[in-house]
Design a protein around this motif. Structure first.
Motif, PDB file in Angstrom:
ATOM      1  N   UNK A 179      -1.484   4.402  -1.916  1.00  0.00           N
ATOM      2  CA  UNK A 179      -1.350   5.491  -0.824  1.00  0.00           C
ATOM      3  C   UNK A 179      -1.116   6.660  -0.957  1.00  0.00           C
ATOM      4  N   UNK A 180      -0.048   6.489  -1.539  1.00  0.00           N
ATOM      5  CA  UNK A 180       0.639   8.042  -1.322  1.00  0.00           C
ATOM      6  C   UNK A 180       0.097   8.288  -2.567  1.00  0.00           C
ATOM      7  N   UNK A 217       0.486  -1.838   0.373  1.00  0.00           N
ATOM      8  CA  UNK A 217      -0.014   0.413  -0.169  1.00  0.00           C
ATOM      9  C   UNK A 217       0.791   1.510   0.216  1.00  0.00           C
ATOM     10  N   UNK A 218       2.300   1.514  -0.008  1.00  0.00           N
ATOM     11  CA  UNK A 218       2.876   2.406   0.132  1.00  0.00           C
ATOM     12  C   UNK A 218       2.919   3.200  -0.940  1.00  0.00           C
ATOM     13  N   UNK A 275       9.650   1.764   5.787  1.00  0.00           N
ATOM     14  CA  UNK A 275       9.074   1.645   4.595  1.00  0.00           C
ATOM     15  C   UNK A 275       9.468   0.375   3.687  1.00  0.00           C
ATOM     16  N   UNK A 277       6.921  -2.472   4.936  1.00  0.00           N
ATOM     17  CA  UNK A 277       6.461  -2.764   4.398  1.00  0.00           C
ATOM     18  C   UNK A 277       6.363  -2.924   2.859  1.00  0.00           C
TER      19      UNK A 277
END
Lengths: 333, 223
Positions: free
Chosen positions: A33-34, A29-30, A101, A104
């Protein structure tokens, strides 16, 4: 962030069955979502694959290694077998973004992250990659942009993992519920902007990356990756180099040189590779390879410095891979 | 002084609602979660979507949103039920829904690590983690590091070494360094530097953060 519904999946079959009606896949999702927080994408339905256990983990096989696409960058860079036999991949995954990060972000997501061009990433600039007919970077601020092979969009390839996996000759297995599996090389995964500006990869909406296959390196293989950035941590590369050398005694039988931050799609430099093949690795041959890596480059108004930086990145990383130079303390990460 | 958390409603209204398609119906949720009549009692008991419910979903899919649904989060050793939308981040669930405002949101993009919490002792950015992805994991926040009786040695070391100025990065910095000490009791200064390489401190207190963490490592080893 816009409102959305979510299909939370625990198996590959379940996830594939949910890939319809413009659903967007979310793994770590990094990057997604950004993009959503920045308002450049507003999907109304996500398919959450983060909890699909069968897509996670590293498997050593007779042919090499299979990476589950949900394996995190930290899991890859900490894995002893990878540090020993696939140094380039450990380097690339271990120097991306920040430690948190890397805990994740998944390797599949890293490959599929969108370009970091600040015009593309701003909802205020509707550019070529958003389906409009102009690019703001050519006339605007382009110090982090491409120096070669850019056509109408000079954004640069953002994935460090891709630079390493291209160097290793890895392939990506894609699975669709209807059409089954297909396997593509790393380079073939990406679409150059001129071919289709809004579609960044060849992955179809109903497909998932289900494995990343990394072949076993030939005997005598040594490799390394280094990136250079404005910041020591977090930032994407302004220049980077992946180097894989197949050595026979002092002679380099075969070399693979890869670069990310030079062009919109990750590239190999055939010229730089030719400068090393059949030769010993030393100061002279490494410098020659570095120089050839930017042959034919046409920098933009603010990024001619990359013509100096890339040759240094390639030269130092060639010597690092060969064990003839230490890791560059001025490299990022 | 009253606990400021008491003034925060346990279940605040959703930040925004999409009327018309807001929310999942209870029936739809139960259907998606694959719970039968027997399972309904179970759900009433646990009050929210859990990793067990996820694992039991009949076709490997649980659908919900865009409205809020109750989910079960394990935070600082206690179970909490929060009504969240799929888009709610872990940072928002902690701060807005649970009133745990020790976790700071600074950049909200994973750049600064001010929002660092642990997922099963692994430091992550809570601003870039959806709260639903914390289901089934043990979340630890700055509120969970010390007990009423005993301050965590790292926090004591931060005080002793004056390892903060404005303090905004401090909860994230402490959680990052405490996670390092959990997995490495003998860190070098290089290890500490590497661990906090994603934690931005604009006041520039890094040298004191390094000193405090190395000091706390010694305290913990001798404890």
């Amino acid at each position: 962030m816009n409102s959305f519904s979510i299909a939370d999946c625990t198996t590959v079959d379940a996830a594939l069955s949910q890939l319809k009606d413009d659903a967007v896949v979310k793994a770590g999702g990094v990057d997604l979502l950004d993009r959503m927080k920045d308002g450049i994408e507003q999907p109304t339905r996500l398919v959450n694959i983060r909890n699909v256990a069968e897509l996670r983990g590293i498997r050593e096989t007779d042919q090499g290694m299979t990476l589950g696409p949900l394996t995190t960058l930290a899991e890859i860079s900490d894995y002893a077998h990878i540090r020993e036999h696939y140094q380039i991949l450990a380097d690339a995954c271990g120097h991306a973004a920040t430690p948190h990060i890397r805990n994740m972000a998944t390797v599949g997501g890293n490959l599929l992250q969108r370009v970091q061009c600040w015009y593309y990433r701003s909802a205020d600039f509707q550019c070529f990659r958003h389906g409009k007919d102009l690019c703001f970077a050519f006339e605007g601020l382009n110090q982090y942009h491409a120096i070669m092979e850019y056509g109408t969009c000079p954004s640069v390839a953002p994935s460090s993992a891709a630079v390493a996996l291209l160097g290793l000759g890895a392939t990506v297995e894609l699975t669709s519920a209807k059409r089954g599996k297909r396997t593509l090389g790393i380079r073939e995964l990406y679409i150059v902007p001129d071919a289709n500006p809004t579609k960044f990869t060849v992955i179809e909406p109903d497909e998932l990356i289900t494995a990343i296959l990394v072949p076993k390196p030939a005997p005598g293989t040594r490799s390394a990756y280094q990136k250079y950035g404005e910041k020591e941590s977090f930032d994407w590369a302004i220049a980077d180099a992946g180097v894989v050398l197949e050595m026979e005694g002092d002679i380099c039988k075969r070399a693979v040189i890869t670069m990310g931050a030079a062009s919109p799609v990750v590239r190999r430099s055939a010229q730089a590779e030719a400068a090393l093949a059949g030769k010993p690795i030393n100061e002279e041959t490494a410098r020659a390879a570095g120089k050839l890596a930017v042959e034919g480059a046409t920098p933009l108004s603010m990024n001619a410095y990359k013509l100096d930086l890339f040759p240094v990145a390639v030269y130092r990383t060639v010597l690092l891979a060969a064990g003839k130079m230490n890791r560059d303390p001025s490299a990022a990460g | 002084m009253p606990d400021p958390r008491e003034s925060i409603p346990a279940s605040p209204p959703a930040l925004t609602t999409d009327s018309g398609k807001s929310g999942i119906s209870r029936r739809g949720f139960l259907k998606g979660a694959g719970l039968t009549a027997a399972g309904t009692a179970l759900l009433d008991g646990v009050q929210g979507f859990t990793s067990e419910a996820r694992a039991q979903s009949p076709h490997g899919v649980t659908e919900f949103g865009p409205g809020a649904i109750p989910v079960r989060l394990h935070v600082n050793g206690a179970e909490h039920t929060v009504e969240i939308e799929p888009r709610t981040t872990l940072a928002e669930a902690l701060r807005i829904h649970l009133g745990m405002t020790g976790t700071k949101v600074v950049c909200d993009r994973g750049v600064c690590s001010g929002c660092t919490v642990w997922l099963d002792k692994m430091p992550v950015n809570s601003c870039m983690t959806l709260a639903i992805d914390a289901i089934g994991h043990h979340v630890t926040t700055i509120e969970g590091l010390s007990t009423e009786e005993k301050i965590h040695p790292l926090q004591a070391a931060f005080v002793k070494h004056d390892a903060m100025q404005c303090g905004f990065c401090t909860p994230g910095m402490v959680m990052t360094c405490a996670a390092l000490l959990e997995r490495n009791p003998h860190p070098s200064e290089h290890d500490v530097r590497h661990a906090v390489s994603g934690n931005l401190c604009r006041c520039g207190t890094y040298p004191k953060v390094f000193a405090a963490t190395l000091d706390a490592a010694g305290t913990l080893r001798n404890a």
